[in-house]
Enzyme design. Sequence first.
Site, mmCIF file in Angstrom:
data_model
loop_
_atom_site.group_PDB
_atom_site.id
_atom_site.type_symbol
_atom_site.label_atom_id
_atom_site.label_comp_id
_atom_site.label_asym_id
_atom_site.label_seq_id
_atom_site.Cartn_x
_atom_site.Cartn_y
_atom_site.Cartn_z
ATOM 1 N N LYS A 177 0.854 -1.195 0.000
ATOM 2 C CA LYS A 177 0.000 0.000 0.000
ATOM 3 C C LYS A 177 0.886 1.239 0.000
ATOM 4 O O LYS A 177 1.386 1.671 1.030
ATOM 5 C CB LYS A 177 -0.942 0.047 1.204
ATOM 6 C CG LYS A 177 -2.024 1.115 0.967
ATOM 7 C CD LYS A 177 -2.609 1.689 2.203
ATOM 8 C CE LYS A 177 -1.772 2.722 2.884
ATOM 9 N NZ LYS A 177 -1.489 3.945 2.101
ATOM 10 N N ALA A 233 0.837 7.084 13.682
ATOM 11 C CA ALA A 233 0.189 5.967 12.982
ATOM 12 C C ALA A 233 0.749 4.637 13.487
ATOM 13 O O ALA A 233 0.014 3.666 13.659
ATOM 14 C CB ALA A 233 0.393 6.103 11.475
ATOM 15 N N GLU A 251 8.851 1.161 11.516
ATOM 16 C CA GLU A 251 9.939 2.115 11.279
ATOM 17 C C GLU A 251 9.308 3.497 11.364
ATOM 18 O O GLU A 251 8.573 3.890 10.460
ATOM 19 C CB GLU A 251 10.543 1.907 9.886
ATOM 20 C CG GLU A 251 11.211 0.568 9.672
ATOM 21 C CD GLU A 251 12.516 0.436 10.415
ATOM 22 O OE1 GLU A 251 13.046 1.453 10.907
ATOM 23 O OE2 GLU A 251 13.013 -0.691 10.517
ATOM 24 N N CYS A 285 13.631 10.440 7.857
ATOM 25 C CA CYS A 285 13.410 9.995 9.243
ATOM 26 C C CYS A 285 14.674 10.103 10.084
ATOM 27 O O CYS A 285 14.607 10.426 11.259
ATOM 28 C CB CYS A 285 12.884 8.569 9.242
ATOM 29 S SG CYS A 285 13.913 7.436 8.298
ATOM 30 N N GLU A 384 9.431 16.116 15.613
ATOM 31 C CA GLU A 384 9.922 15.911 14.251
ATOM 32 C C GLU A 384 9.251 16.943 13.343
ATOM 33 O O GLU A 384 8.024 16.961 13.220
ATOM 34 C CB GLU A 384 9.565 14.495 13.803
ATOM 35 C CG GLU A 384 10.119 14.141 12.456
ATOM 36 C CD GLU A 384 9.723 12.730 12.011
ATOM 37 O OE1 GLU A 384 8.526 12.410 12.019
ATOM 38 O OE2 GLU A 384 10.625 11.966 11.635
HETATM 39 P P1 NAD Z 1 2.027 8.552 7.867
HETATM 40 O O1 NAD Z 1 2.187 7.797 9.134
HETATM 41 O O2 NAD Z 1 1.003 9.605 7.805
HETATM 42 O O3 NAD Z 1 1.676 7.551 6.664
HETATM 43 C C1 NAD Z 1 2.515 6.474 6.328
HETATM 44 C C2 NAD Z 1 1.713 5.422 5.598
HETATM 45 O O4 NAD Z 1 0.780 4.825 6.503
HETATM 46 C C3 NAD Z 1 0.845 5.958 4.451
HETATM 47 O O5 NAD Z 1 0.797 4.982 3.440
HETATM 48 C C4 NAD Z 1 -0.521 6.153 5.102
HETATM 49 O O6 NAD Z 1 -1.569 6.092 4.167
HETATM 50 C C5 NAD Z 1 -0.564 4.984 6.069
HETATM 51 N N1 NAD Z 1 -1.312 5.182 7.312
HETATM 52 C C6 NAD Z 1 -1.477 6.328 8.019
HETATM 53 N N2 NAD Z 1 -2.172 6.076 9.149
HETATM 54 C C7 NAD Z 1 -2.432 4.749 9.168
HETATM 55 C C8 NAD Z 1 -3.096 3.878 10.077
HETATM 56 N N3 NAD Z 1 -3.658 4.323 11.201
HETATM 57 N N4 NAD Z 1 -3.156 2.557 9.782
HETATM 58 C C9 NAD Z 1 -2.601 2.075 8.656
HETATM 59 N N5 NAD Z 1 -1.964 2.850 7.738
HETATM 60 C C10 NAD Z 1 -1.878 4.171 7.999
HETATM 61 O O7 NAD Z 1 3.487 9.101 7.509
HETATM 62 P P2 NAD Z 1 3.940 10.025 6.285
HETATM 63 O O8 NAD Z 1 3.593 11.429 6.565
HETATM 64 O O9 NAD Z 1 3.508 9.413 4.987
HETATM 65 O O10 NAD Z 1 5.542 9.838 6.368
HETATM 66 C C11 NAD Z 1 6.357 10.582 7.191
HETATM 67 C C12 NAD Z 1 6.699 9.821 8.460
HETATM 68 O O11 NAD Z 1 7.335 8.590 8.163
HETATM 69 C C13 NAD Z 1 7.697 10.577 9.326
HETATM 70 O O12 NAD Z 1 7.294 10.509 10.675
HETATM 71 C C14 NAD Z 1 8.994 9.823 9.125
HETATM 72 O O13 NAD Z 1 9.927 9.952 10.162
HETATM 73 C C15 NAD Z 1 8.494 8.425 8.979
HETATM 74 N N6 NAD Z 1 9.516 7.607 8.311
HETATM 75 C C16 NAD Z 1 10.211 6.670 9.028
HETATM 76 C C17 NAD Z 1 11.219 5.932 8.422
HETATM 77 C C18 NAD Z 1 12.008 4.894 9.175
HETATM 78 O O14 NAD Z 1 12.632 4.070 8.533
HETATM 79 N N7 NAD Z 1 11.992 4.897 10.483
HETATM 80 C C19 NAD Z 1 11.513 6.142 7.070
HETATM 81 C C20 NAD Z 1 10.791 7.111 6.378
HETATM 82 C C21 NAD Z 1 9.791 7.841 7.003
#
Ligand code: NAD
Length: 479
Positions: A177, A233, A251, A285, A384
Site C-alpha cells: 500500500k 500511525a 519504522e 526519518c 519531528e
Molecule cells: P504517515 O504515518 O502519515 O503515513 C505512512 C503510511 O501509513 C501511508 O501509506 C498512510 O496512508 C498509512 N497510514 C497512516 N495512518 C495509518 C493507520 N492508522 N493505519 C494504517 N496505515 C496508515 O506518515 P507520512 O507522513 O507518509 O511519512 C512521514 C513519516 O514517516 C515521518 O514521521 C517519518 O519519520 C516516517 N519515516 C520513518 C522511516 C524509518 O525508517 N523509520 C523512514 C521514512 C519515514
Amino acid sequence: MSLDHELLYIGGKWVKPSSSQRLKAVNAATEEYLGSVPEAVERDADVAVAAARGALDAGWATSDPQERAAALNRLADSLEKRLDAFTRVVSQQVGMPYPMSKQFEGRFSVSVLRYYAQLAGTLEPEERRPSPMGFDTLVRREAVGVVAAIVPWNYPTVLAVSKIGPALAAGCTIVLKPSPGAVLDSHIFAEAVEEAQLPPGVINYTPGGRDLGAYLVSHPGVDKVAFTGSTAAGRQIAEVCGRLLRPVSLELGGKSAAIILDDADLDTVLKGLTGVSLANNSQTCVACTRILAPSSRYDEIVEAMATWASELKVGDPLERGTQIGPVFSEAQRDRIEGYIAKGRQEGARLVAGGGRPAGLDRGWFVEPTVFADVDNTSVIAREEIFGPVLAVTRYDDDQDALRIANESEYGLGGTVWSADRQRATDVARRVVAGTVGVNGYAIDINAPFGGVKASGMGREFGPEALAGYQQLKSIFLIG
Ligand code: NAD
C-alpha cells in the site's frame, strides 16, 4: 504531459478498480498537476489479500530459494530499466533533489533487491540438529505468510523494496500500500513487477489512504504488517497488531542529534551535514536536525552554520545544482512555518532562513533555517518537523552532549563528528539509537536499520530483516 492510469496490479494482472476514486499527484516545485492513479478501496484489498494467499498456497512459500532469488533479480532488472522514469517523478512529487533520487531511490533500491536475491540463494530452510536428549530435531525457517507493506511518501521506492526484498526472499507474498502522496512512482514499480513475471499474486499493488492501511492492518488474511511512517500511525497499528497478536515491524519518526566534538574539523562537518541533516529537504526519518555544539567552539560553529545554510542552493529538484527542493505539500509547508514561528516564540535565536526563498513564488519552498541557543526541552528540539529547520544546542563536555542527545522521545539515528575516530566511536556506542554514523551517515544494506523508543521496533536491511519474515518451527524426530 500528465500521466493518468486506470488500473491496479493485483493477482498478476492489471484489473479495474472497484471505485471511481482517484489519487492525484502534483509537482511540489511548480504546483502543476502531474497525473493520477485509481484509489484502491476495501474490495480491492480483499482481492489483493486473496491473491497473495493464493500465491503462497500455490507454492511460493515453499519454492526453491534459488527460484525466489531469480525472481528478485528479474525485478531488480525491470526496475533498473525504469530508473530514470520513476526517480524523476519521485523528485517532482516529493521535492527530492534529482541526484539523490537517482542515487538512493533508484540505484540503492535496485541494489537492495539484488542483495536479497543473493541472500535468498544461500538460504537453508531446514537444519537437522542433534539433540542432547538423544534424538534429532529439524529446525525449519518458514515464511510468515501474507505481508501488508505500508509505506510513506518520503522515500517511496526504498521503503517498499526494503520490505519486498527480504519478504520475497523468505517466501512471503506482499500487498503493497503506497502512500497517496507518491503514487506515480509506485505505478511504475507495479509495471516493473509485471515485466519481472513473478508468479501471480506474489506482489499486489493497492494505492490508498490511511483508511485502506488500517483495513489491511486488521485484515484476517494478513499474517504480518511491515510499516514505515509516523510514530502516531505506528502506535495505532501496534495497538491493533497487539490485540490480534500479529507480527509487526515499525519504522517510525526521529529527532536525531549530530554531536560535534570539540576537535572536529568544521569544513568536514558542514560538508557532511548537507546530506546528514538536510537530505531530501530534511524529509528524512534519520535526519540529524538537532546539532549539539561544544561551548568552547559554540560561536564559531553557529556562525559557520548560518553562512553554510544561507549559501545552499534552493530550487526545482530537477534543476542541476539544486541542494534543497520544495517540501512535499502546502500543508507540510504550513506545518513547518508553524514550527519556525514556535521557535521564535520560545526564544531561540534565528541565525539563518526563517522565511520563503525570494524568487520562488510557486511551489512549497522553505528557506534552510537554523536556530541557535535552542533549549533541548523546547518544541523545535523535541518534535519531528520534517522540513529544513535545524536547532543548535550548546553542551559542556562529552558527557553533557550524550545526555542531551539521549534526552529524546526518539532513538532512530545520530552522528558523531571528531578528528579522532576512536573517540567518536566511543561516544557513538553510548548514543541511544538504532543507527549512528561517525563523521558521516549512510545506510548499509548489509546491516540492520531501525529505531528504539518512539522510533519503532524491528529492523530492515541485513540478514536480520530477512529473519523478520521467517517463523521457526521444530520437528522432533523421536521415533
Ligand atoms: P504517515 O504515518 O502519515 O503515513 C505512512 C503510511 O501509513 C501511508 O501509506 C498512510 O496512508 C498509512 N497510514 C497512516 N495512518 C495509518 C493507520 N492508522 N493505519 C494504517 N496505515 C496508515 O506518515 P507520512 O507522513 O507518509 O511519512 C512521514 C513519516 O514517516 C515521518 O514521521 C517519518 O519519520 C516516517 N519515516 C520513518 C522511516 C524509518 O525508517 N523509520 C523512514 C521514512 C519515514
